[in-house]
Enzyme design. Structure first.
Site, PDB file in Angstrom:
ATOM      1  N   LYS A   1     -17.787  -7.126   6.760  1.00 44.93           N
ATOM      2  CA  LYS A   1     -16.426  -7.545   7.079  1.00 44.93           C
ATOM      3  C   LYS A   1     -16.132  -7.247   8.540  1.00 44.93           C
ATOM      4  CE  LYS A   1     -14.209  -6.877   2.582  1.00 44.93           C
ATOM      5  NZ  LYS A   1     -13.094  -6.206   1.892  1.00 44.93           N
TER       6      LYS A   1
ATOM      7  N   ARG B   1      -1.533  -5.705  -8.254  1.00 41.73           N
ATOM      8  CA  ARG B   1      -0.450  -6.666  -8.015  1.00 41.73           C
ATOM      9  C   ARG B   1      -0.339  -7.687  -9.134  1.00 41.73           C
ATOM     10  NH1 ARG B   1      -2.843  -8.431  -2.394  1.00 41.73           N
ATOM     11  NH2 ARG B   1      -4.538  -8.503  -3.880  1.00 41.73           N
TER      12      ARG B   1
ATOM     13  N   SER C   1      -3.054  -7.943   2.470  1.00 35.78           N
ATOM     14  CA  SER C   1      -3.404  -7.821   3.887  1.00 35.78           C
ATOM     15  C   SER C   1      -3.960  -9.126   4.444  1.00 35.78           C
ATOM     16  CB  SER C   1      -4.412  -6.692   4.099  1.00 35.78           C
ATOM     17  OG  SER C   1      -3.829  -5.447   3.818  1.00 35.78           O
TER      18      SER C   1
ATOM     19  N   HIS D   1       0.837  -1.211   0.000  1.00 37.02           N
ATOM     20  CA  HIS D   1       0.000   0.000   0.000  1.00 37.02           C
ATOM     21  C   HIS D   1       0.868   1.255   0.000  1.00 37.02           C
ATOM     22  CE1 HIS D   1      -3.111  -2.656   2.156  1.00 37.02           C
ATOM     23  NE2 HIS D   1      -3.658  -2.347   0.998  1.00 37.02           N
TER      24      HIS D   1
END
Length: 158
Positions: free
Chosen positions: A41, A90, A128, A17
């Site tokens: 979440k 990514r 993460s 990040h």
């Protein structure tokens, strides 16, 4: 003023990040790191901790702010007067997923552009979710996290 929103959960913020943020700072006058609150979440780290870590990391850069939001990201952009959304890529899988979101956002709200930045190769595997799993099971996460986060998690080690 070119304002950009970098949305995410940042649970926790990783070197991937910060790599994207640091390189994007040359493109924008103001960067808001927006921690999205999603009732579906359950984050591992408290919202206040995540905000504090980001503030610590960027304490010397007045262009960087941190805020929380819920609801549509494009609505939060309007509130901030942000014309840009930053997304880190990514892999090709990330691109396909993020492009679909960008297309939807553009349809919902013209005038807000999504900017994609790829991570540098050494951070392309950092997620993460994976970092949380390593941390949860007592593994060494020092290669993946900024110093402020490493310091913060020392105090809450499970």
């Amino acid at each position: 003023m070119r304002t950009c929103l970098f949305p995410g959960t940042f649970d926790p913020i990783t070197l991937g990040h910060t790599d994207v943020i640091d390189r994007a700072l040359d493109l924008f006058d103001r960067m808001v790191i927006g921690i999205g609150v999603n009732s579906n979440k359950t984050p591992m780290f408290a919202l206040e901790e995540r905000m504090a870590w980001i503030r610590e990391i960027y304490k010397d850069d007045p262009r960087v702010e941190v805020a929380t939001y819920s609801g549509l990201t494009v609505d939060f952009c309007k509130k901030l007067d942000a014309r840009f959304i930053l997304r880190g890529i990514r892999s090709i899988g990330d691109f396909e997923y993020e492009k679909a979101i960008a297309d939807m956002n553009r349809t919902v709200s013209t005038g807000i552009e999504t900017i994609f930045l790829t991570t540098v190769p050494q951070y392309s595997s950092i997620a993460s979710t994976l970092v949380r799993d390593i941390y949860r099971y007592g593994g060494d996460v020092s290669s993946f996290l900024p110093a402020a986060v490493l310091e913060g998690i020392k105090h809450i080690k499970q």
